[in-house]
Design an enzyme around this catalytic site. Structure first.
Site, PDB file in Angstrom:
ATOM      1  N   SER A 164       0.802  -1.221   0.000  1.00  0.00           N
ATOM      2  CA  SER A 164       0.000   0.000   0.000  1.00  0.00           C
ATOM      3  C   SER A 164       0.839   1.278   0.000  1.00  0.00           C
ATOM      4  O   SER A 164       0.381   2.324  -0.452  1.00  0.00           O
ATOM      5  CB  SER A 164      -0.934   0.007   1.215  1.00  0.00           C
ATOM      6  OG  SER A 164      -0.195  -0.152   2.419  1.00  0.00           O
ATOM      7  N   ASP A 197      -4.752   6.814   9.977  1.00  0.00           N
ATOM      8  CA  ASP A 197      -4.389   5.495  10.500  1.00  0.00           C
ATOM      9  C   ASP A 197      -2.985   5.477  11.095  1.00  0.00           C
ATOM     10  O   ASP A 197      -2.586   4.508  11.740  1.00  0.00           O
ATOM     11  CB  ASP A 197      -4.514   4.423   9.421  1.00  0.00           C
ATOM     12  CG  ASP A 197      -3.653   4.690   8.193  1.00  0.00           C
ATOM     13  OD1 ASP A 197      -2.741   5.547   8.266  1.00  0.00           O
ATOM     14  OD2 ASP A 197      -3.883   4.046   7.153  1.00  0.00           O
ATOM     15  N   HIS A 205      -0.068   5.124   6.816  1.00  0.00           N
ATOM     16  CA  HIS A 205       0.110   5.465   5.397  1.00  0.00           C
ATOM     17  C   HIS A 205       0.392   6.957   5.222  1.00  0.00           C
ATOM     18  O   HIS A 205      -0.338   7.800   5.742  1.00  0.00           O
ATOM     19  CB  HIS A 205      -1.136   5.071   4.604  1.00  0.00           C
ATOM     20  CG  HIS A 205      -1.395   3.605   4.617  1.00  0.00           C
ATOM     21  ND1 HIS A 205      -2.281   3.019   5.498  1.00  0.00           N
ATOM     22  CD2 HIS A 205      -0.868   2.601   3.863  1.00  0.00           C
ATOM     23  CE1 HIS A 205      -2.304   1.717   5.286  1.00  0.00           C
ATOM     24  NE2 HIS A 205      -1.453   1.437   4.304  1.00  0.00           N
TER      25      HIS A 205
END
Length: 249
Positions: A73, A222, A225
Protein backbone atom coordinates in the site's frame (compact mmCIF):
# COMPACT_ATOMS: atom_id res chain seq x y z
CA UNK A 1 -57.42 -27.37 -78.19
CA UNK A 2 -56.01 -30.75 -77.21
CA UNK A 3 -55.87 -31.29 -73.48
CA UNK A 4 -52.19 -32.31 -73.58
CA UNK A 5 -51.30 -29.09 -75.44
CA UNK A 6 -53.08 -26.97 -72.86
CA UNK A 7 -51.32 -28.81 -70.03
CA UNK A 8 -47.93 -28.41 -71.75
CA UNK A 9 -48.44 -24.64 -72.19
CA UNK A 10 -49.43 -24.38 -68.55
CA UNK A 11 -46.29 -26.19 -67.45
CA UNK A 12 -44.09 -23.99 -69.66
CA UNK A 13 -45.70 -20.84 -68.27
CA UNK A 14 -45.18 -22.10 -64.73
CA UNK A 15 -41.56 -22.88 -65.48
CA UNK A 16 -40.96 -19.38 -66.87
CA UNK A 17 -42.54 -17.84 -63.80
CA UNK A 18 -40.35 -20.02 -61.55
CA UNK A 19 -37.23 -18.92 -63.38
CA UNK A 20 -38.18 -15.28 -63.05
CA UNK A 21 -38.87 -15.72 -59.35
CA UNK A 22 -35.49 -17.38 -58.85
CA UNK A 23 -33.82 -14.57 -60.76
CA UNK A 24 -35.58 -12.01 -58.58
CA UNK A 25 -34.51 -13.80 -55.39
CA UNK A 26 -30.96 -14.27 -56.63
CA UNK A 27 -30.36 -10.58 -57.31
CA UNK A 28 -30.72 -9.36 -53.69
CA UNK A 29 -28.70 -12.38 -52.55
CA UNK A 30 -25.86 -11.22 -54.79
CA UNK A 31 -26.14 -7.74 -53.32
CA UNK A 32 -25.94 -9.17 -49.81
CA UNK A 33 -22.92 -11.27 -50.67
CA UNK A 34 -21.19 -8.32 -52.28
CA UNK A 35 -22.01 -6.20 -49.27
CA UNK A 36 -20.59 -8.87 -46.97
CA UNK A 37 -17.53 -9.06 -49.15
CA UNK A 38 -16.97 -5.33 -48.75
CA UNK A 39 -17.40 -5.67 -45.00
CA UNK A 40 -14.86 -8.46 -44.93
CA UNK A 41 -12.41 -6.37 -46.95
CA UNK A 42 -12.99 -3.40 -44.63
CA UNK A 43 -12.40 -5.53 -41.57
CA UNK A 44 -9.29 -7.04 -43.15
CA UNK A 45 -8.03 -3.56 -43.90
CA UNK A 46 -8.73 -2.47 -40.32
CA UNK A 47 -6.93 -5.55 -39.02
CA UNK A 48 -4.01 -4.75 -41.28
CA UNK A 49 -3.77 -1.18 -39.96
CA UNK A 50 -4.27 -1.96 -36.27
CA UNK A 51 -1.12 -4.08 -35.69
CA UNK A 52 0.96 -1.38 -37.36
CA UNK A 53 -0.42 1.23 -34.96
CA UNK A 54 0.15 -1.11 -32.00
CA UNK A 55 3.69 -1.86 -33.08
CA UNK A 56 4.42 1.86 -33.27
CA UNK A 57 3.07 2.33 -29.75
CA UNK A 58 5.11 -0.58 -28.44
CA UNK A 59 8.24 0.71 -30.13
CA UNK A 60 7.78 4.12 -28.54
CA UNK A 61 7.14 2.54 -25.15
CA UNK A 62 10.15 0.26 -25.45
CA UNK A 63 12.40 3.21 -26.30
CA UNK A 64 12.26 4.14 -22.61
CA UNK A 65 13.82 2.14 -19.83
CA UNK A 66 11.54 0.82 -17.11
CA UNK A 67 11.68 1.36 -13.36
CA UNK A 68 9.18 -0.95 -11.70
CA UNK A 69 8.07 -0.31 -8.11
CA UNK A 70 6.84 -3.60 -6.68
CA UNK A 71 5.27 -3.20 -3.29
CA UNK A 72 2.29 -2.88 -0.99
CA UNK A 73 0.00 0.00 0.00
CA UNK A 74 2.94 2.39 0.47
CA UNK A 75 3.81 1.98 -3.20
CA UNK A 76 0.18 1.86 -4.32
CA UNK A 77 -0.60 5.17 -2.60
CA UNK A 78 -3.32 3.92 -0.29
CA UNK A 79 -5.73 6.64 0.85
CA UNK A 80 -4.67 9.20 -1.74
CA UNK A 81 -7.21 10.66 -4.16
CA UNK A 82 -4.75 10.37 -7.02
CA UNK A 83 -2.31 7.45 -7.23
CA UNK A 84 0.11 9.77 -9.04
CA UNK A 85 0.63 11.48 -5.68
CA UNK A 86 2.28 8.29 -4.38
CA UNK A 87 6.08 8.21 -4.47
CA UNK A 88 6.33 6.36 -7.84
CA UNK A 89 4.35 9.15 -9.51
CA UNK A 90 6.50 11.79 -7.82
CA UNK A 91 9.60 9.99 -9.06
CA UNK A 92 8.22 10.06 -12.61
CA UNK A 93 7.69 13.81 -12.38
CA UNK A 94 11.26 14.21 -11.14
CA UNK A 95 12.63 12.05 -13.94
CA UNK A 96 10.62 13.89 -16.58
CA UNK A 97 11.85 17.26 -15.31
CA UNK A 98 15.41 16.05 -15.80
CA UNK A 99 14.69 14.79 -19.31
CA UNK A 100 15.66 11.23 -18.44
CA UNK A 101 14.51 8.36 -20.65
CA UNK A 102 12.75 6.30 -17.98
CA UNK A 103 9.16 5.36 -17.25
CA UNK A 104 8.12 4.48 -13.69
CA UNK A 105 5.57 1.68 -13.33
CA UNK A 106 3.57 1.47 -10.10
CA UNK A 107 3.00 -2.18 -9.27
CA UNK A 108 1.89 -1.64 -5.70
CA UNK A 109 -0.99 -3.60 -4.20
CA UNK A 110 -2.61 -2.61 -0.92
CA UNK A 111 -2.46 -5.37 1.69
CA UNK A 112 0.25 -7.25 -0.21
CA UNK A 113 2.50 -9.56 1.78
CA UNK A 114 5.81 -11.07 0.74
CA UNK A 115 3.96 -14.34 0.03
CA UNK A 116 1.50 -12.53 -2.23
CA UNK A 117 4.34 -10.78 -4.00
CA UNK A 118 6.12 -14.06 -4.55
CA UNK A 119 2.94 -15.47 -6.11
CA UNK A 120 2.43 -12.64 -8.62
CA UNK A 121 6.04 -11.85 -9.51
CA UNK A 122 6.14 -14.01 -12.66
CA UNK A 123 3.19 -12.14 -14.15
CA UNK A 124 4.88 -8.79 -13.46
CA UNK A 125 8.09 -9.97 -15.12
CA UNK A 126 6.34 -10.31 -18.49
CA UNK A 127 7.71 -6.87 -19.39
CA UNK A 128 11.32 -5.78 -19.64
CA UNK A 129 12.52 -4.16 -16.40
CA UNK A 130 15.73 -2.19 -16.02
CA UNK A 131 15.37 -1.18 -12.37
CA UNK A 132 13.29 -3.19 -9.89
CA UNK A 133 12.38 -1.55 -6.58
CA UNK A 134 11.25 -4.14 -4.03
CA UNK A 135 9.12 -2.67 -1.23
CA UNK A 136 7.46 -5.53 0.64
CA UNK A 137 7.45 -7.02 4.12
CA UNK A 138 5.66 -4.42 6.24
CA UNK A 139 2.38 -6.34 6.24
CA UNK A 140 4.26 -9.49 7.20
CA UNK A 141 5.68 -7.72 10.22
CA UNK A 142 2.36 -6.22 11.29
CA UNK A 143 0.80 -9.68 11.13
CA UNK A 144 3.64 -11.33 13.00
CA UNK A 145 4.57 -13.63 10.11
CA UNK A 146 7.62 -15.75 11.00
CA UNK A 147 10.72 -13.92 9.78
CA UNK A 148 12.00 -17.07 8.10
CA UNK A 149 8.96 -17.00 5.80
CA UNK A 150 9.35 -13.33 4.96
CA UNK A 151 13.02 -13.83 4.22
CA UNK A 152 12.33 -16.83 1.98
CA UNK A 153 9.60 -15.01 0.05
CA UNK A 154 11.70 -11.90 -0.56
CA UNK A 155 14.61 -14.08 -1.66
CA UNK A 156 12.30 -15.90 -4.08
CA UNK A 157 11.27 -12.56 -5.62
CA UNK A 158 14.90 -11.49 -5.97
CA UNK A 159 15.79 -14.82 -7.57
CA UNK A 160 12.87 -14.57 -10.02
CA UNK A 161 13.91 -11.09 -11.14
CA UNK A 162 17.50 -12.17 -11.70
CA UNK A 163 16.46 -15.34 -13.49
CA UNK A 164 14.42 -13.26 -15.91
CA UNK A 165 17.18 -10.71 -16.52
CA UNK A 166 20.51 -10.79 -14.64
CA UNK A 167 21.17 -7.20 -15.75
CA UNK A 168 18.16 -5.78 -13.90
CA UNK A 169 19.28 -3.58 -11.00
CA UNK A 170 17.38 -4.44 -7.82
CA UNK A 171 16.83 -1.88 -5.09
CA UNK A 172 15.60 -3.27 -1.79
CA UNK A 173 13.60 -0.95 0.44
CA UNK A 174 14.08 -1.60 4.14
CA UNK A 175 11.22 -1.34 6.62
CA UNK A 176 10.88 -0.97 10.38
CA UNK A 177 8.07 -1.86 12.76
CA UNK A 178 6.51 0.02 15.67
CA UNK A 179 7.91 -1.01 19.08
CA UNK A 180 4.68 -2.69 20.19
CA UNK A 181 5.60 -5.72 18.06
CA UNK A 182 8.28 -6.61 20.62
CA UNK A 183 11.93 -5.63 20.77
CA UNK A 184 13.37 -8.93 19.60
CA UNK A 185 10.99 -9.28 16.63
CA UNK A 186 11.34 -5.65 15.52
CA UNK A 187 15.12 -5.79 15.76
CA UNK A 188 15.38 -9.00 13.75
CA UNK A 189 12.84 -7.67 11.26
CA UNK A 190 14.97 -4.58 10.63
CA UNK A 191 18.10 -6.70 10.18
CA UNK A 192 16.36 -9.01 7.72
CA UNK A 193 16.43 -6.38 4.95
CA UNK A 194 20.04 -5.40 5.52
CA UNK A 195 21.06 -9.06 5.46
CA UNK A 196 19.24 -9.72 2.18
CA UNK A 197 20.77 -6.63 0.58
CA UNK A 198 24.26 -7.70 1.60
CA UNK A 199 23.79 -11.33 0.64
CA UNK A 200 22.47 -10.49 -2.83
CA UNK A 201 24.61 -7.39 -3.42
CA UNK A 202 21.56 -5.15 -3.83
CA UNK A 203 21.17 -1.40 -3.78
CA UNK A 204 19.64 -0.66 -0.40
CA UNK A 205 17.34 1.93 1.18
CA UNK A 206 17.71 1.31 4.94
CA UNK A 207 14.25 2.66 5.83
CA UNK A 208 11.93 3.85 3.08
CA UNK A 209 9.78 5.77 5.59
CA UNK A 210 12.72 7.66 7.06
CA UNK A 211 11.56 11.06 8.41
CA UNK A 212 7.94 10.02 7.77
CA UNK A 213 7.17 7.00 9.93
CA UNK A 214 5.75 7.97 13.32
CA UNK A 215 5.30 11.65 12.41
CA UNK A 216 1.57 12.38 12.73
CA UNK A 217 1.32 15.30 10.33
CA UNK A 218 2.97 13.29 7.54
CA UNK A 219 0.66 10.32 7.88
CA UNK A 220 -3.03 9.73 7.35
CA UNK A 221 -5.43 9.14 10.24
CA UNK A 222 -4.39 5.50 10.50
CA UNK A 223 -0.88 6.63 11.44
CA UNK A 224 0.63 4.21 8.94
CA UNK A 225 0.11 5.46 5.40
CA UNK A 226 1.84 8.69 4.30
CA UNK A 227 -0.02 11.79 3.19
CA UNK A 228 0.90 13.56 -0.04
CA UNK A 229 3.58 15.49 1.83
CA UNK A 230 4.79 12.26 3.36
CA UNK A 231 5.09 10.64 -0.06
CA UNK A 232 7.24 13.52 -1.24
CA UNK A 233 9.74 12.65 1.49
CA UNK A 234 9.49 8.95 0.68
CA UNK A 235 10.25 9.81 -2.96
CA UNK A 236 13.36 11.70 -1.81
CA UNK A 237 14.46 8.69 0.23
CA UNK A 238 14.16 6.50 -2.85
CA UNK A 239 15.75 9.09 -5.14
CA UNK A 240 18.95 9.21 -3.08
CA UNK A 241 19.61 5.63 -4.17
CA UNK A 242 17.83 5.63 -7.52
CA UNK A 243 19.79 8.58 -8.92
CA UNK A 244 23.04 6.66 -8.48
CA UNK A 245 21.54 3.71 -10.40
CA UNK A 246 20.28 5.67 -13.41
CA UNK A 247 23.44 7.70 -13.71
CA UNK A 248 22.34 11.10 -12.44
CA UNK A 249 25.31 11.20 -10.12
Amino acid sequence: MHKLTIIQRFLNTAHDMQVNVLKFCYFPMVLVLLSCGNDVKTKQQEQTVTPTTSETTITKSNSKKTILCFGDSITAGYGLDDSNDAFPGILQTKIDSLGLDYVVVNSGLSGETSAGGSSRIKWVLNEEIDVFLLELGANDGLRGVPLSETRANLQAIIDAVRAKNPNTTIILAGMELPPNMGQVYTSEFRSLFADLAKKNDLKFIPFILENVGGIAELNQNDGIHPTIEGHKIVANNVWEVLETVIGVR
